[in-house]
Each structure stands twice: as structure tokens, then as C-alpha cells.
Write a protein that holds these residues in place. Structure first.
Motif: not given
Length: 402
Positions: A35-57
Motif C-alpha cells: 500500500p502507498s499509504s497506511l490504512v487503519p486496521e479496522a478498515l482493512l478488508l477481509d477477503v474470501a477466495i472461493v475454490i475455483f471452478e475447474p472448468g470441466l464443462d
């Protein structure tokens, strides 16, 4: 004279079969940006990375896809992206989750469009809790041969550049947000989680547009007891999902060695198959032209020498056609080799069983079902804790409308 020229053209095609192709791959990996600037810890966004689609269709018929390998990759690749994002220090918790039912500040979904050890193509869509799309982009990567050489000391995944690029793009998007934007995302995440467990009690706080984007209408009153209980439930959910991270990390460690071996062999087999296919095509074309030139020279040649050369051209063209077909059969052998490698990898990444408190969970395709059962259990716990407060008649107070 025309027949002679056609014959010479056929001989020129024979010479072209000696040409070989050359691929140049880049080994550069862009550094993870911070980050170019410091973000308060309370405002750091949580991230959920969903298991990818395998692309079998919807993969191409000519593409060699191995279902069990793709399913394993769909669990392996999100963890690589999570590690890349964590390296920036720009986010709160970055978690890999079984499905997109997880309500988080930022949800990243991916689909494997192509993966064979030589090339990787990922479709990435990132959406925040407001329903705003950050990314909707396809990323492509090419592995260098140096990535698979045992003598090369390379700490990176062969496609690390793809993961770093995605992480940097997401950071760029987050840098464009103001403090108010970040606060709104965090608040909407909490309210959406609350609505998921108690739709009646929290129905009036958010408004959803036709585009599927959320806007805050009002906020719960400070110290609202139902919201406090929702926060406790959400914390339990985070603990459970954090436990799942241990599963994915263990999966990654066990998969790493056989998967790297599979990709190494797949890489060289894919290159060999491509070269064989190209050489086969060149020989088939050259053989066909040589036969035509030979026939023309043998039947319309204006001298005995030309007719004799034409007969030689027919024989040579027939040999090239036969050789081209043999090359294609050899390419099919490499396809069979890849299938065998995929089967061996499937045996290495078989499902495992772990203990979660008082429950035994099979970590396989049933992980998504297990997480669904956990969410149902959380809902029961919530209803048991709030008792009469869950009824619409005793809905919580609210702060002023925004």
C-alpha cells in the motif's frame, strides 16, 4: 515446363519439413506491491477466495483435460493467490473458502480456463459486499522451461507471475477507495451477515438496487443486543473457516511434490506433442504436394528424365504421408502419457479426514456440504441465543437514517 516447376515446388516443401519452431518464455515475476499509504486496521478488508471452478464443462475438444487433476488444481491455485495477497500487507484476513456463501468484504471467484503445465489461463471476478465488481478479467501465463529444471533454484511457482499480477490489480483497486468507501463496505458486510441469519430483524437496514448493489438505509442502534449476538456468531464462523485453512495448507503441502512432477512432465510432453503435431502437418502437406507434383511430372513431362523424377516424387510424397500419419500416432502416445500422469496424481491427492471439535469431516467434494451444515448449525445457535428477541415484534432499534 509447368510440371517441372510444380515438381520443384514439391521438393521445396520437403526442405521445409526440416524447419523447427522455437519458443521463448519469460521467467520474470512482478514483485508484490504494498500500500502507498497506511490504512487503519479496522478498515482493512477481509477477503474470501472461493475454490475455483475447474472448468470441466466448456473446454475445447482438442484440449487434454484430466478431471481429477483439475479438481485438485481448483483447490491448489486459490491458496497460491491467497499467499500472494497476504504478502502485500494490504488486507485483513485472506481466507480460502469452500463456496461463495461466505459473506465477506471482498469475494474473489476464479475459473480455470486452461492448465497444462506450459500455459495457465484463469478467469477472475472480484466483487465487494456492496455488489460492486472490482475485477472481471482473464489472466494468462506461460511457464519457462527453467521453472522445471532440477538444477534451477527457483522459490516461485511456475505461474507465480499470474498470482502476483492478480494480487497487484486488486491492490490497485483498493487504493482507489476512500476511508468512507472502506467503512461502507465493512458495514454492509456485517449487515448482510446479520440479514442472512435474521432476515426479519435486519430487513430494513439495506436496500438492493436492480443492478444487485447494496446501499445502507440506516444502521442499528449502538449496543443493539441482536447485533452483538450476530457478531459473536460471525466470530465463530471465522474460527471455523480459519480451521479450514489448515486443511487447505495441508492439502497444498501434500500436493506440491506430485503436482510439480506432473506439471514438469506435462510441460515437456505438451511441447513434444505440439512439435510432433506441427511436424506431422508439415509432412502431410509436403507429401501431398510432392505427390501432385510427381503425378503431373510423370504424366505430362516433356522428357524421360522429368517423368522419372515425377515417379520419384510420387514415391517420396507417399513416404511423407505415411511418416506424417506415424508422427500423429506418436503424438497420441504422449496424450496417453499425460492421462497416466493425471491418474497417478489423482492417487496422490485422495481425500483426507480431519477432526473439527466434535465432528469428523471428510475433506473431499463433501467439504462444501460440511460447510453448509455448519452454517445451519450457526443459525440454530443464533436462534437459541436470541430467544424472543428474534421475533419481528421486538425488532431492534435503529440509528438515524443515513
Amino acid at each position: 515446363m509447368n510440371a517441372t516447376r510444380l515438381f520443384l515446388l514439391g521438393m521445396l516443401c520437403l526442405l521445409l519439413t526440416a524447419c523447427v519452431s522455437q519458443s521463448i518464455k519469460s521467467t520474470s515475476v512482478p514483485p508484490i506491491q504494498t500500500p502507498s499509504s497506511l490504512v487503519p486496521e479496522a478498515l482493512l478488508l477481509d477477503v474470501a477466495i472461493v475454490i475455483f471452478e475447474p472448468g470441466l464443462d466448456d473446454y475445447d475438444d482438442d484440449e487434454q483435460v484430466y478431471p481429477e487433476v483439475r479438481k485438485a488444481e481448483s483447490r491448489f491455485m486459490p491458496l497460491q493467490l491467497a499467499e500472494a495477497m497476504q504478502g502485500s500487507g494490504a488486507w485483513g484476513a485472506v481466507r480460502v473458502v469452500p463456496n461463495d456463501s461466505q459473506i465477506t468484504d471482498l469475494v474473489v471467484r476464479g475459473k480455470i480456463m486452461h492448465s497444462d503445465g506450459e500455459q495457465l489461463q484463469l478467469k477472475i471476478v472480484a466483487t465487494d459486499s456492496l455488489g460492486q465488481v472490482w475485477l472481471d478479467k482473464t489472466y494468462k501465463g506461460h511457464a519457462s522451461r527453467y521453472a522445471y529444471q532440477p538444477s534451477t533454484r527457483n522459490p516461485y511457482d511456475p505461474f507465480q507471475a499470474v498470482y502476483h499480477t492478480i494480487a497487484n490489480d486488486l491492490l490497485t483497486d483498493s487504493e482507489s477507495l476512500s476511508v468512507d468507501d472502506l467503512s461502507a463496505i465493512r458495514a454492509v458486510t456485517e449487515l448482510r451477515f446479520a440479514q442472512d441469519f435474521s432476515p426479519d430483524a435486519f430487513s430494513g437496514y439495506l436496500e438492493k438496487s436492480r443492478k444487485g448493489e447494496y446501499e445502507i438505509r440506516r444502521l442499528p442502534a449502538e449496543g443493539d443486543p441482536m447485533l452483538e449476538r450476530v457478531r459473536q456468531i460471525r466470530e465463530r464462523d471465522h474460527v471455523y473457516v480459519d480451521t479450514l485453512q489448515g486443511y487447505y495448507t495441508n492439502f497444498d503441502l501434500q500436493m506440491s511434490s506430485p503436482y510439480q512432477e506432473w506439471r514438469r512432465n506435462s510441460y515437456y510432453a505438451a511441447l513434444a506433442a505440439q512439435e510432433l503435431q506441427a511436424e506431422s502437418t508439415r509432412r502431410l502437406i509436403a507429401g501431398g504436394v510432392a505427390i501432385l507434383a510427381g503425378l503431373a511430372a510423370a504424366t505430362t513431362g516433356d522428357s524421360a528424365a522429368t517423368r522419372a523424377a515425377g515417379q520419384i516424387g510420387v514415391l517420396g510424397g507417399g513416404y511423407l504421408l505415411k511418416s506424417g500419419l506415424e508422427k500423429r500416432n506418436e503424438a497420441q502416445f504422449h496424450v496417453a502419457e499425460l492421462e497416466e500422469l493425471g491418474a497417478s496424481l489423482e492417487a496422490e491427492v485422495s481425500p483426507q479426514v480431519i477432526e473439527l471439535e466434535d465432528q469428523t469431516v471428510t475433506l473431499s467434494g463433501n467439504v462444501e456440504q460440511q460447510y453448509g451444515q455448519w452454517r445451519e448449525l450457526l443459525a440454530d445457535i443464533y436462534l437459541a441465543e436470541i430467544g424472543e428477541l428474534a421475533s419481528p415484534e421486538e425488532s431492534p432499534g435503529s440509528a438515524d437514517t443515513l
